[in-house]
Design a protein around this motif. Structure first.
Motif, PDB file in Angstrom:
ATOM      1  N   ASP A 247      43.207 -27.457  -1.350  1.00 59.63           N
ATOM      2  CA  ASP A 247      43.115 -27.428   0.106  1.00 59.63           C
ATOM      3  C   ASP A 247      43.364 -26.030   0.678  1.00 59.63           C
ATOM      4  O   ASP A 247      42.595 -25.543   1.506  1.00 59.63           O
ATOM      5  CB  ASP A 247      44.110 -28.410   0.730  1.00 59.63           C
ATOM      6  N   ASP A 248      44.458 -25.379   0.235  1.00 61.93           N
ATOM      7  CA  ASP A 248      44.784 -24.078   0.807  1.00 61.93           C
ATOM      8  C   ASP A 248      43.784 -23.017   0.363  1.00 61.93           C
ATOM      9  O   ASP A 248      43.448 -22.114   1.132  1.00 61.93           O
ATOM     10  CB  ASP A 248      46.202 -23.661   0.402  1.00 61.93           C
ATOM     11  N   ARG A 251      40.808 -23.472   2.551  1.00 57.08           N
ATOM     12  CA  ARG A 251      41.124 -23.038   3.917  1.00 57.08           C
ATOM     13  C   ARG A 251      41.033 -21.515   4.047  1.00 57.08           C
ATOM     14  O   ARG A 251      40.408 -20.992   4.980  1.00 57.08           O
ATOM     15  CB  ARG A 251      42.523 -23.518   4.302  1.00 57.08           C
ATOM     16  N   GLN A 254      37.465 -20.331   4.003  1.00 56.94           N
ATOM     17  CA  GLN A 254      36.767 -20.573   5.267  1.00 56.94           C
ATOM     18  C   GLN A 254      37.165 -19.571   6.341  1.00 56.94           C
ATOM     19  O   GLN A 254      36.335 -19.128   7.136  1.00 56.94           O
ATOM     20  CB  GLN A 254      37.034 -22.005   5.727  1.00 56.94           C
ATOM     21  N   GLU A 278      46.139 -16.014   9.164  1.00 54.82           N
ATOM     22  CA  GLU A 278      46.100 -17.225   8.336  1.00 54.82           C
ATOM     23  C   GLU A 278      45.600 -17.010   6.908  1.00 54.82           C
ATOM     24  O   GLU A 278      45.272 -17.975   6.220  1.00 54.82           O
ATOM     25  CB  GLU A 278      45.264 -18.318   9.016  1.00 54.82           C
TER      26      GLU A 278
END
Length: 345
Positions: A247-248, A251, A254, A278
């Motif tokens: 997931d990270d 992320r 993206q 981020e």
């Protein structure tokens, strides 16, 4: 906030003398004693080597390394078996980490994410006089490189993907050193990555002075190269090699993919280094906090380096060093939002 630093170490000479010089420095450094405490109990289980096989493999892929290891052994008064185990980069285990890399036609920017207690704090600038290309970049396991650039303008960084299903072979930081010291462009580096045995599963991101950039997905079982300018901690092609939780990694991929295609190097550096964007991570306790942000600009032969977040980079002019000038910078200092220091402190 904890202040930490990386020592800048520069050297011109043959590999044996380079190894001996590093051994002399290590005698007065807490690096080896701190690592000894960390490795207690793990060595017998994970750090097994076949001495002759390791020597043969090093001689085949990076001929100067055996002399460098012999210099380390003589300075530290260690036998060759222990030096190969501790610094040889063949068979040795590797801790998990994060990491994000963004490239353009002119630059490679890299966040190195891991735990401070495994970080050596050594920024190496080396010009061999016997064999191999001159290189610049931070060290890992003394002889290896976390990322870097060579005199031909080839830049490299790697990202951890998985340690499950490890095989006999070199670990990432020694592969990084071999790429930088023996390859002049992306094509040669891809060929090497397809030939060399891999201990664990990583992506290797490559950029050369022609602006060619590739992501190479490498595991003990397979190696493939693809055109891309973004890499985090999962594969796009060899998907069977990925970890269950991505997931990270997705992320961060993206976030970087949302940037303009023609981002300049300073904007790209800020995008990875500034805490509000981020991509930078403060998750040091989970072995995924950003320790350094590095940038390499092949056409200019310049390297940028910062420790911690929201920092202006220190800029190294590699061309000046290659032309015989001495680097004036002794240390690069920074701050981490964590209570542990680097192992050089």
């Amino acid at each position: 906030m904890k202040q930490v630093y990386s020592d800048v170490i520069q050297f011109r000479g043959n590999h044996y003398d380079f190894g001996y010089m590093q051994g002399e420095l290590l005698k007065d450094s807490p690096i080896l004693s701190n690592r000894e405490k960390q490795w207690a109990g793990r060595r017998k289980r994970h750090f097994n080597i076949n001495e002759q096989e390791a020597i043969d493999m090093l001689s085949s892929f990076i001929p100067g390394m055996r002399d460098e290891l012999e210099g380390l052994a003589d300075a530290l008064q260690m036998n060759m078996h222990d030096v190969l185990r501790d610094f040889g980069g063949y068979y040795i285990d590797y801790a998990r980490s994060g990491c994000s890399i963004l490239t353009g036609t002119q630059f490679l920017i890299r966040n190195y994410d891991s735990h401070p207690s495994g970080y050596e704090g050594r920024y190496m600038i080396y010009q061999p006089t016997d064999i191999g290309y001159a290189t610049i970049g931070p060290s890992m396991q003394i002889t290896g490189r976390i990322d870097g650039m060579n005199e031909k303008g080839l830049a490299m960084g790697y990202n951890f993907v998985n340690r499950v299903g490890s095989g006999d072979g070199f670990i990432c930081n020694m592969i990084g050193r071999i790429i930088l010291e023996t390859c002049s462009n992306v094509e040669e580096a891809i060929s090497l990555l397809k030939e060399i045995p891999h201990r664990t599963t990583f992506t290797y991101v490559l950029l050369d002075s022609k602006g060619e950039t590739f992501v190479v997905e490498a595991s003990p079982r397979s190696v493939v190269a693809r055109k891309s300018n973004i890499s985090t901690n999962h594969f796009e092609m060899l998907t069977e090699e990925n970890r269950y939780r991505m997931d990270d990694s997705i992320r961060r991929q993206q976030v970087m993919a949302g940037q303009p295609n023609e981002t300049d190097v300073y904007s790209a550096f800020q995008m990875l280094n500034n805490k509000g964007n981020e991509v930078f991570s403060d998750k040091y306790g989970a072995w995924s906090g950003t320790l350094h942000t590095a940038a390499y600009i092949p056409k200019e032969r310049k390297a940028w380096f910062a420790i911690g977040g929201d920092r202006k980079p220190i800029i190294f002019d590699f061309n000046e060093f290659l032309n015989g000038e001495k680097v004036r910078i002794k240390q690069v200092k920074g701050y981490l939002d964590y209570d542990k220091s680097f192992i050089n402190m």
